[in-house]
Design an enzyme around this catalytic site. Structure first.
Site, mmCIF file in Angstrom:
data_model
loop_
_atom_site.group_PDB
_atom_site.id
_atom_site.type_symbol
_atom_site.label_atom_id
_atom_site.label_comp_id
_atom_site.label_asym_id
_atom_site.label_seq_id
_atom_site.Cartn_x
_atom_site.Cartn_y
_atom_site.Cartn_z
ATOM 1 C CG ASP A 93 -48.994 -28.227 -32.970
ATOM 2 O OD1 ASP A 93 -50.001 -28.182 -33.692
ATOM 3 O OD2 ASP A 93 -48.487 -27.224 -32.419
ATOM 4 C CB CYS B 296 -0.951 -0.019 1.202
ATOM 5 S SG CYS B 296 -2.343 -1.122 0.915
ATOM 6 C CB CYS C 52 -2.664 -2.919 5.567
ATOM 7 S SG CYS C 52 -2.718 -1.469 4.507
ATOM 8 C CB CYS D 121 -5.127 -3.344 1.232
ATOM 9 S SG CYS D 121 -3.901 -4.186 2.251
#
Lengths: 176, 513
Positions: free
Chosen positions: B327, B34, B89, B92
């Protein structure tokens, strides 16, 4: 299980043929106070019902010559009926005794024909306006009066209140 | 990879300031990755190394500072939450810490292996807790306070995202342990969902500051969480730094709990199989037919085909569609009707042409009622061909008919001479309960009639798509005109119908071995 057929074999098909009416529809009846109020309801398995003259109705039973069929009745003009979408919005709502049409005969007799069951009016048979003879010639096919759709919630109840073929035969023994 | 060889990005222009920034972020408790992020590093390769190397790089960069970090930057009122063992942290929430360690990556690998998919590459999609957005903003605001000139024009978009950093690092590592490359264009996705239990509490403050953004829209279907990426991002955008400081903790608090990995989920993009089917049975519907929960026809074309496909492709669900339908009581002859099955989340996807051919043989051997040909895997775009055929193409039929009166040979020949007969068809009564009432114009291009006996004849027709054949023959209470009764002058009925061909050039025809 049906035998595996890759092309048309004759035997399977040429069994006793049921008419279109009998193949896909159940005949139910609204037995009126008098024969001229007798309604034959052809009920399809998908809930759609075809309103027709019962065989006991004087127009059919006495093979009358019909001069005109009018859909302009006291409650509404049935020809004004407009439906739209899958839900058939805008349809006129009918009650059992609601007037569907007025039948005029050559001999001067007039008949007001009732709906026979409570339902939404989907389609009126406009062919009757220019070919009223269809009523006597083909009362249960091309000469049908109207196509209606009962409410889903009411369907079972409405069907139970209509008479079966046997009950009809008992009520109207003169008709074969 | 040795990060010391690379030039580490920094928003600051000089090494001193950079060193101070690093110290500051360390004191906040930010993890090494970070710190890299908030320095401005956006290069994937810089993150792809062991945490140890990153820490080394950071301490090297700090040493470059000529000033003594202890005396200068040390402000007595500064809090120091430098990362200690096991501390999460605040930026994060641990995603770039523990969740990039070997144990977790091994967990992912084990999960994927057990899920038993076939894949040649993979990609990852990460769901990061929403409050990370708030926390990152809080870090930025703190940095703007301390290093105004450096960070005043820096916004969230200048900072590498947690998601991306995780993928840059974990991608190659997972690729090695799974044995296949990480590829952004892969159709095999490993989805990892992170959840932070305190998200709601942390976001709650928004309700006081930005209530309009979070108004619950009652009628929106599939509403999802009250606080989602979109509305939290919007609320943050509208909040000034000043407001943020009063509403949230700046710098963000050290989380007491690690965010958790809520789920790992593998999915593969759908596969499309096309082919043509023949139906040789008059009590089989095309797709499973239920009315009020009760099965109406014993089986269906769809089930006959998909039951076998499922064994091989191991998918979770399938969607069957065909170029029109017939059908229950109608046979599909000739070269068959084109169809496509969409296989959702298939575990097995690699099949050679020979393997597909064998699956086709297996379907055909299992029941003579449904036969398949031209079975092949097709790309998604090709499925558009299917609906094209439904509306525009011509269909040919063979009808076995009955007539009330005997039809003379001349009459039958007269029918054969009729070309382009235009019909007005009102919605057939048999479908009137579920279709709107309308009149459709349809054309019968050609006809030919062949006598079978006094009251029966075979009618071959070629018609426009969307023509109701049964109603054309019996007239549907006179609601289809003209019809066979009006054309022959006697009451007619249809006893059996076969579809002879559906003229569509797709899918490609495959020769039989």
């Amino acid at each position: 299980m049906a035998a595996m057929e890759h092309s048309m074999g004759k035997e399977e098909k040429v069994k006793e043929r049921l008419s279109v009416t009998d193949r896909y529809y159940k005949r139910k009846y609204k037995i009126g106070k008098t024969e001229d109020q007798d309604v034959c309801v052809l009920a399809h398995s998908n809930r759609v019902c075809i309103i027709t003259l019962a065989p006991s109705h004087p127009v059919v039973a006495k093979k009358k010559k019909v001069t005109s069929v009018s859909f302009d009745v006291s409650e509404a003009n049935r020809l004004d009926n407009k439906v739209s979408g899958k839900g058939k919005k805008g349809a006129q709502w009918l009650k059992t005794a609601s007037e569907l049409c007025k039948i005029e005969c050559e001999d001067g007799e007039n008949y007001i024909f009732p709906a026979g069951l409570p339902a939404q009016l989907i389609e009126i048979n406009e062919n009757l306006v220019h070919s009223p003879c269809l009523l006597t010639e083909k009362p249960h096919t091309e000469g049908y009066i109207a196509i209606v759709l009962p409410k889903l919630k009411e369907y079972d109840y409405v069907m139970k209140r209509l008479s079966t073929e046997e009950a009809f035969k008992q009520a109207r023994p003169d008709i074969t | 990879m040795d990060a010391t060889m690379e030039q580490i990005e920094s928003f600051a222009n000089d090494d001193n300031t950079t060193a101070d920034i690093i110290s500051c972020l360390e004191k906040c408790g930010c993890c090494p990755r970070c710190i890299f992020r908030f320095l401005g590093e956006k290069n994937a390769s810089s993150f792809k190394c062991y945490p140890g190397s990153i820490t080394e790089v950071l301490s090297d960069m700090k040493k470059k500072s000529s000033t003594q970090t202890e005396t200068e930057a040390s402000d007595k009122t500064d809090i120091d939450f430098s990362l200690s063992d096991g501390q999460t942290c605040p930026a994060c929430l641990g995603i770039l810490q523990q969740y990039l360690d070997k144990p977790f990556l091994t967990k992912i690998r084990d999960f994927v292996t057990e899920a038993d998919y076939e894949y040649k590459s993979f990609l990852c999609s990460l769901t990061v807790p929403v409050c990370v957005l708030i926390r990152e903003r809080a870090v930025l605001v703190y940095l703007r306070d301390k290093f105004k000139s450096v960070y005043e024009s820096v916004t969230e978009s200048d900072i590498a995202r947690v998601k991306d950093v995780w993928k840059w690092t974990a991608g190659p590592l997972l690729g090695d342990s799974l044995g296949v490359p990480f590829d952004q264009k892969s159709n095999f996705d490993i989805a990892i969902m992170f959840n932070y239990p305190r998200t709601f509490k942390e976001c709650e403050i928004f309700l006081d500051y930005q209530p309009e953004v979070f108004k619950r829209r009652k009628f929106k279907r599939g509403q999802g969480e009250l606080f989602n990426r979109v509305n939290v991002a919007k609320a943050l955008k509208d909040m000034s730094d000043k407001e943020l400081r009063t509403a949230f903790q700046v710098p963000p608090t050290i989380p007491k709990v690690l965010c958790e990995c809520e789920a790992i989920h593998c999915t593969r993009e759908p596969l499309y199989i096309a082919g043509r089917y023949n139906k040789y049975n008059r009590s089989l519907s095309q797709t499973p037919w239920f009315v009020d929960g009760v099965r109406k026809s014993e089986s269906s074309v769809e089930e006959r085909i998909c039951d076998h496909l499922k064994k091989y492709f191991k998918y979770s669900d399938s969607k069957f569609s065909a170029s029109g339908r017939e059908d229950v009581d109608v046979l599909m002859l000739g070269t068959g009707r084109p169809f496509v099955v969409e296989l959702l989340d298939p575990h097995k996807v690699t099949f050679s042409k020979a393997a597909i051919y064998n699956i086709q043989k297996e379907i055909n051997a299992a029941s003579s009622e449904v036969q398949v040909r031209d079975l092949q895997i097709v790309p998604k775009e090709a499925t558009n061909n299917l609906k094209e055929g439904e509306m525009e193409k011509t269909k040919t039929y063979s009808a076995f008919c009955w007539s009330a009166e005997v039809l003379a040979q001349e009459k039958l020949e007269e029918l054969g001479a009729m070309k382009n007969v235009v019909l007005q068809q009102k919605t057939p009564i048999r479908v009137l309960h579920r279709r709107p009432l309308a009149t459709r114009e349809r054309t019968v291009y050609t006809m030919s009639a062949e006598r079978v006996d006094d009251h029966h004849f075979k009618l071959n027709l070629e018609t426009q798509a969307g023509t109701y054949i049964k109603e054309f023959v019996h007239g549907d209470f006179g609601r289809t005109t003209p019809n066979m009764s009006t054309l022959t002058g006697t009451e007619c009925d249809i006893l059996q119908l076969d579809v002879l061909s559906v003229l569509l050039d797709w899918p490609e025809s495959i020769e039989d071995r």
